[in-house]
Design a protein around this motif. Structure first.
Motif, mmCIF file in Angstrom:
data_model
loop_
_atom_site.group_PDB
_atom_site.id
_atom_site.type_symbol
_atom_site.label_atom_id
_atom_site.label_comp_id
_atom_site.label_asym_id
_atom_site.label_seq_id
_atom_site.Cartn_x
_atom_site.Cartn_y
_atom_site.Cartn_z
ATOM 1 N N ALA A 40 0.829 -1.204 0.000
ATOM 2 C CA ALA A 40 0.000 0.000 0.000
ATOM 3 C C ALA A 40 0.866 1.258 0.000
ATOM 4 C CB ALA A 40 -0.945 -0.005 1.197
ATOM 5 N N GLN A 41 1.998 1.196 0.680
ATOM 6 C CA GLN A 41 2.896 2.352 0.745
ATOM 7 C C GLN A 41 3.828 2.418 -0.471
ATOM 8 O OE1 GLN A 41 5.005 2.038 4.430
ATOM 9 N NE2 GLN A 41 3.169 2.178 5.669
ATOM 10 N N ALA A 42 4.434 1.306 -0.778
ATOM 11 C CA ALA A 42 5.479 1.284 -1.802
ATOM 12 C C ALA A 42 4.946 1.341 -3.227
ATOM 13 C CB ALA A 42 6.333 0.031 -1.633
ATOM 14 N N PHE A 43 3.724 0.886 -3.438
ATOM 15 C CA PHE A 43 3.216 0.764 -4.802
ATOM 16 C C PHE A 43 1.961 1.594 -5.059
ATOM 17 C CE2 PHE A 43 5.379 -3.310 -3.810
ATOM 18 C CZ PHE A 43 6.494 -3.103 -4.600
ATOM 19 N N SER A 44 1.822 2.695 -4.367
ATOM 20 C CA SER A 44 0.695 3.580 -4.660
ATOM 21 C C SER A 44 0.958 4.287 -5.996
ATOM 22 C CB SER A 44 0.503 4.620 -3.557
ATOM 23 O OG SER A 44 1.560 5.564 -3.575
ATOM 24 N N VAL A 45 -0.094 4.664 -6.679
ATOM 25 C CA VAL A 45 0.068 5.375 -7.941
ATOM 26 C C VAL A 45 0.792 6.697 -7.703
ATOM 27 C CG1 VAL A 45 -1.135 6.462 -9.881
ATOM 28 C CG2 VAL A 45 -1.916 4.256 -9.006
ATOM 29 N N GLN A 46 0.483 7.369 -6.605
ATOM 30 C CA GLN A 46 1.147 8.637 -6.288
ATOM 31 C C GLN A 46 2.656 8.444 -6.142
ATOM 32 O OE1 GLN A 46 -0.056 10.453 -2.597
ATOM 33 N NE2 GLN A 46 1.036 12.343 -3.026
ATOM 34 N N ARG A 47 3.061 7.400 -5.445
ATOM 35 C CA ARG A 47 4.498 7.156 -5.282
ATOM 36 C C ARG A 47 5.158 6.829 -6.614
ATOM 37 N NH1 ARG A 47 7.782 3.790 -0.743
ATOM 38 N NH2 ARG A 47 9.809 4.139 -1.660
ATOM 39 N N MET A 48 4.473 6.026 -7.434
ATOM 40 C CA MET A 48 5.021 5.702 -8.754
ATOM 41 C C MET A 48 5.178 6.964 -9.598
ATOM 42 S SD MET A 48 5.798 2.524 -9.124
ATOM 43 C CE MET A 48 6.307 2.403 -7.419
ATOM 44 N N GLU A 49 4.192 7.856 -9.532
ATOM 45 C CA GLU A 49 4.285 9.103 -10.287
ATOM 46 C C GLU A 49 5.475 9.932 -9.816
ATOM 47 O OE1 GLU A 49 0.374 10.704 -9.660
ATOM 48 O OE2 GLU A 49 -0.410 9.758 -11.482
ATOM 49 N N GLN A 50 5.708 9.976 -8.509
ATOM 50 C CA GLN A 50 6.845 10.721 -7.976
ATOM 51 C C GLN A 50 8.165 10.125 -8.459
ATOM 52 O OE1 GLN A 50 6.012 10.405 -3.794
ATOM 53 N NE2 GLN A 50 4.908 12.358 -3.724
ATOM 54 N N GLU A 51 8.254 8.791 -8.428
ATOM 55 C CA GLU A 51 9.485 8.141 -8.875
ATOM 56 C C GLU A 51 9.706 8.332 -10.372
ATOM 57 O OE1 GLU A 51 10.264 4.189 -7.476
ATOM 58 O OE2 GLU A 51 9.333 4.599 -5.535
ATOM 59 N N LEU A 52 8.629 8.236 -11.149
ATOM 60 C CA LEU A 52 8.736 8.425 -12.593
ATOM 61 C C LEU A 52 9.085 9.869 -12.956
ATOM 62 C CD1 LEU A 52 5.718 6.198 -13.567
ATOM 63 C CD2 LEU A 52 8.023 5.903 -14.486
ATOM 64 N N ASP A 53 8.748 10.794 -12.093
ATOM 65 C CA ASP A 53 9.018 12.207 -12.336
ATOM 66 C C ASP A 53 10.420 12.619 -11.873
ATOM 67 O OD1 ASP A 53 8.121 14.717 -13.331
ATOM 68 O OD2 ASP A 53 7.716 15.394 -11.281
ATOM 69 N N ASN A 54 11.140 11.723 -11.231
ATOM 70 C CA ASN A 54 12.477 12.024 -10.732
ATOM 71 C C ASN A 54 13.465 12.036 -11.905
ATOM 72 O OD1 ASN A 54 15.038 11.996 -9.582
ATOM 73 N ND2 ASN A 54 14.439 10.648 -7.920
ATOM 74 N N PRO A 55 14.104 13.172 -12.167
ATOM 75 C CA PRO A 55 15.032 13.237 -13.302
ATOM 76 C C PRO A 55 16.271 12.347 -13.145
ATOM 77 C CG PRO A 55 15.102 15.283 -12.037
ATOM 78 C CD PRO A 55 14.005 14.439 -11.457
ATOM 79 N N ALA A 56 16.526 11.845 -11.953
ATOM 80 C CA ALA A 56 17.672 10.961 -11.720
ATOM 81 C C ALA A 56 17.294 9.485 -11.850
ATOM 82 C CB ALA A 56 18.266 11.236 -10.353
ATOM 83 N N SER A 57 16.079 9.204 -12.305
ATOM 84 C CA SER A 57 15.630 7.824 -12.518
ATOM 85 C C SER A 57 15.053 7.699 -13.921
ATOM 86 C CB SER A 57 14.540 7.429 -11.517
ATOM 87 O OG SER A 57 15.018 7.434 -10.211
ATOM 88 N N VAL A 58 15.268 6.534 -14.510
ATOM 89 C CA VAL A 58 14.698 6.232 -15.818
ATOM 90 C C VAL A 58 14.038 4.862 -15.711
ATOM 91 C CG1 VAL A 58 15.140 5.943 -18.276
ATOM 92 C CG2 VAL A 58 16.546 7.519 -16.955
ATOM 93 N N PHE A 59 12.798 4.755 -16.164
ATOM 94 C CA PHE A 59 12.043 3.512 -16.128
ATOM 95 C C PHE A 59 11.818 2.990 -17.540
ATOM 96 C CE2 PHE A 59 11.004 5.156 -12.008
ATOM 97 C CZ PHE A 59 10.602 4.082 -11.240
ATOM 98 N N PHE A 60 11.846 1.674 -17.659
ATOM 99 C CA PHE A 60 11.527 1.001 -18.906
ATOM 100 C C PHE A 60 10.551 -0.123 -18.600
ATOM 101 C CE2 PHE A 60 15.709 2.770 -19.431
ATOM 102 C CZ PHE A 60 15.723 3.264 -20.724
ATOM 103 N N LEU A 61 9.590 -0.333 -19.494
ATOM 104 C CA LEU A 61 8.727 -1.496 -19.413
ATOM 105 C C LEU A 61 9.299 -2.548 -20.347
ATOM 106 C CD1 LEU A 61 5.191 0.159 -19.534
ATOM 107 C CD2 LEU A 61 6.294 -0.908 -17.563
ATOM 108 N N ALA A 62 9.301 -3.806 -19.907
ATOM 109 C CA ALA A 62 9.715 -4.927 -20.744
ATOM 110 C C ALA A 62 8.447 -5.527 -21.331
ATOM 111 C CB ALA A 62 10.462 -5.965 -19.915
ATOM 112 N N LEU A 63 8.427 -5.684 -22.653
ATOM 113 C CA LEU A 63 7.237 -6.175 -23.342
ATOM 114 C C LEU A 63 7.563 -7.372 -24.219
ATOM 115 C CD1 LEU A 63 6.787 -2.594 -24.170
ATOM 116 C CD2 LEU A 63 4.763 -3.720 -23.312
ATOM 117 N N ILE A 64 6.676 -8.333 -24.205
ATOM 118 C CA ILE A 64 6.729 -9.461 -25.127
ATOM 119 C C ILE A 64 5.366 -9.517 -25.806
ATOM 120 C CG2 ILE A 64 6.887 -11.963 -25.401
ATOM 121 C CD1 ILE A 64 8.825 -12.019 -23.048
#
Length: 80
Positions: A40-64
């Motif tokens: 509930a704390q680590a995987f909230s949408v708000q927290r994900m948005e904050q992490e994705l908005d961090n210029p020192a982090s880059v996220f990639f989705l792996a797709l098949i």
């Protein structure tokens, strides 16, 4: 497998795969209540948005075949 860089608009996708991966990895060794509390704390949408908005982090989705099967997060500088 292809990797697609993602941003805030994919926060829900990142959250879903991150929580799924976490639960599959640690569920067998933890109490459900503890897992739920952490998730509930680590995987909230708000927290994900904050992490994705961090210029020192880059996220990639792996797709098949267009399906999300994982994710990758690269941190540098202050994001460590």
């Amino acid at each position: 497998m292809i990797f697609k860089q993602c941003g805030i608009s994919e926060a829900l996708l990142v959250r879903d795969i991150a929580e799924q991966t976490y639960r599959e990895t640690f569920e067998a060794h933890n109490k459900k209540a503890d897992m739920d509390e952490y998730a509930a704390q680590a995987f909230s949408v708000q927290r994900m948005e904050q992490e994705l908005d961090n210029p020192a982090s880059v996220f990639f989705l792996a797709l098949i075949d267009g399906q999300v099967v994982g994710y990758l997060k690269l941190n540098h500088a202050a994001a460590q």
